[in-house]
Design a protein around this motif. Structure first.
Motif, short mmCIF file in Angstrom:
data_model
loop_
_atom_site.label_atom_id
_atom_site.label_comp_id
_atom_site.label_asym_id
_atom_site.label_seq_id
_atom_site.Cartn_x
_atom_site.Cartn_y
_atom_site.Cartn_z
N ALA A 194 32.54 68.04 55.17
CA ALA A 194 31.62 66.94 55.52
C ALA A 194 31.30 65.93 54.19
CB ALA A 194 30.27 67.50 55.98
N LEU A 195 31.17 66.81 53.00
CA LEU A 195 30.80 65.93 51.93
C LEU A 195 31.84 65.11 51.62
CD1 LEU A 195 28.98 65.30 49.28
CD2 LEU A 195 30.11 67.22 48.26
N ALA A 196 33.18 65.55 51.49
CA ALA A 196 34.46 64.72 51.09
C ALA A 196 34.48 63.46 52.01
CB ALA A 196 35.78 65.64 51.13
N ALA A 202 36.23 59.46 56.76
CA ALA A 202 35.79 58.79 58.04
C ALA A 202 34.18 58.58 58.12
CB ALA A 202 36.31 59.56 59.20
N ALA A 203 33.38 59.08 57.35
CA ALA A 203 32.13 59.20 57.59
C ALA A 203 31.33 58.15 56.29
CB ALA A 203 31.22 60.49 57.60
N ARG A 204 32.02 57.48 55.79
CA ARG A 204 31.60 56.53 54.64
C ARG A 204 30.42 55.80 55.09
NH1 ARG A 204 36.64 54.23 51.86
NH2 ARG A 204 37.59 54.41 53.86
N GLU A 205 30.64 55.02 56.44
CA GLU A 205 29.67 53.94 56.87
C GLU A 205 28.77 54.59 57.98
OE1 GLU A 205 29.51 51.23 55.11
OE2 GLU A 205 31.40 51.86 53.98
N ALA A 361 39.88 62.34 58.12
CA ALA A 361 40.70 61.16 57.57
C ALA A 361 41.27 61.76 56.38
CB ALA A 361 39.85 59.92 57.12
N LEU A 362 40.73 62.71 55.82
CA LEU A 362 41.43 63.40 54.55
C LEU A 362 42.30 64.56 55.04
CD1 LEU A 362 38.26 63.34 52.45
CD2 LEU A 362 40.14 61.75 52.23
N GLY A 363 42.44 65.13 56.32
CA GLY A 363 43.17 65.99 56.81
C GLY A 363 42.67 67.27 56.32
N GLU A 364 43.88 68.26 56.16
CA GLU A 364 43.31 69.43 55.64
C GLU A 364 43.03 69.63 53.85
OE1 GLU A 364 46.31 72.37 57.11
OE2 GLU A 364 46.52 71.38 59.04
#
Length: 411
Positions: A194-196, A202-205, A361-364
């Motif tokens: 979640a932090l990444a 995907a959670a930047r905004e 968005a960052l996959g695995e």
């Protein structure tokens, strides 16, 4: 630093990384904030030695009659190491201070091996990437590690009920720190994913987002105003141990019918073996994507069951976004479509009408990137604590000296 400042801080670093040096005015316009707000964030980044300022060049600066000051990324000072004790693999990486990965390795991992063996294996992988990167150990600031289990917020140790049952009671950060001679910080892998996603994915905004990790186990990271919510004791987000069938299979935590015991990739592959013979979880997911009816059905049923729990979470947290990561996400829409549908059927309508459900968005890589970010986050916190202690000590010296002088005169 407030959550909005934290997001702005990340945005500034990303803009400088992508576009090179910028003036304060340019950054303020780009993020639609005041000069005082952008200056406060830049001052903090300068103090952390992540950015530098220099006299600008160019026609605009010369026309103004004085050189403009521009902000640029500083040459990275120091390095971070991240280790993701994944549910199927151990991944290790080394990054510079701006979290650019320099070297990365991965090896198979059995969650049932003792902690001491896992730490020996992880330490060996770390030595490999340090050697490959050509980095001096004295330049490494900290190590972040992610584990598939709840981590006590006060002690940094694994809670009982972890999927890593044989590790409970072991000082995992301390054991690895002893092996590597470096500071080590540990958190739950879903929190780190979640932090990444909040920093680079995907959670930047978003203000409120849920990160659902579906693998050998089930994890949940909760993001509120860009910050990971861990709860009072560090066990917020244990979605995998929500009971979905009180007569179901016994879970590793000791309860019966936990979500994790029903929808883990291994449990799904075992269920499919009745019709498909002995089949690996990778092959099951490949067949589901290729259109195999049995594999597709078992993955879709898992998506629906997860969606039911996520729907309840939406009624609790009212998120804007649900991010799904982990190995099970390799099934793509075979998993997500029933998850979305069931999520909406098991929540208050207004709680999910605008919720987006998307792949990580960052996959695995999300959890591994999160370990690096967490190492940096904890290092900065430690440095701030030490700076505060030095400042208080410096303030106390004059008072102590004055007291000695008064004592000398009175004697």
């Amino acid at each position: 630093m407030t959550p909005s400042q934290a997001r702005l801080r990340t945005g500034v670093l990303e803009v400088l990384r992508a576009n090179g040096a910028q003036s304060r005015a340019e950054l303020a316009r780009r993020f639609d904030v005041s000069r005082s707000t952008i200056s406060a964030v830049i001052a903090a980044l300068i103090a952390e030695r992540l950015v530098t300022e220099s006299d600008g060049e160019g026609p605009a600066a010369r026309a103004a009659g004085r050189p403009g000051t521009r902000i640029a990324l500083a040459a990275p000072e120091g390095y971070f190491i991240g280790i993701d004790f994944g549910r199927l693999f151990i991944k290790a990486a080394i990054s510079d201070a701006n979290y650019r990965i320099l070297e990365q390795v991965s090896c198979d991992f059995d969650i049932d091996i003792p902690a001491s063996e896992a730490l020996d294996l992880a330490a060996a992988e770390v030595e490999t990437i340090i050697a490959r990167a050509g980095v001096g150990r004295q330049e490494i600031k900290a190590v972040g590690i992610g584990v598939p289990g709840p981590v006590d917020a006060a002690t940094g140790q694994l809670h009982a009920g972890s999927i890593l049952a044989r590790w409970v009671g072991t000082d995992v950060p301390g054991g690895l720190a002893q092996r590597l001679g470096l500071p080590v910080y540990m958190d739950n892998d879903a929190n780190l994913g979640a932090l990444a996603e909040s920093v680079y994915g995907a959670a930047r905004e978003t203000r409120v987002a849920l990160y659902v990790l579906l693998s050998v186990g089930v994890g949940l990271g909760i993001l509120i105003d860009g910050q990971v919510f861990r709860g009072a004791g560090g066990i917020a987000g244990e979605l995998g141990h929500v009971v979905v069938d009180e007569h179901g299979a016994v879970c590793r935590c000791g309860s019966r019918g936990c979500l994790e015991a029903v929808v883990s990739v291994h449990a799904l592959a075992r269920g499919l073996s009745v019709s498909h013979g002995n089949i690996s979880s990778d092959e099951m997911l490949r067949r589901a994507v290729a259109g195999d009816i049995g594999a597709g059905r078992i993955v879709a049923d898992a998506g629906a069951l997860v969606g039911r729990s996520v729907g309840h979470l939406c009624s609790y947290f009212n998120p804007e976004l649900v991010i799904v990561g982990g190995e099970l996400m390799r099934a793509g829409e075979v998993l997500l479509a029933p998850l979305r549908d069931t999520m909406r059927r098991f929540s208050i309508a207004r709680a999910t009408e605008n919720v987006r459900v998307v792949p990580a968005a960052l996959g695995e890589q999300a959890e591994l990137i999160g370990t690096l970010l967490y190492a940096g986050e904890r290092t900065r916190a430690s440095e701030r604590t030490r700076a505060g202690e030095r400042a208080r000590a410096a303030e106390a010296l004059p008072a102590a000296a004055a007291g000695l002088q008064r004592k000398g005169r009175s004697s």
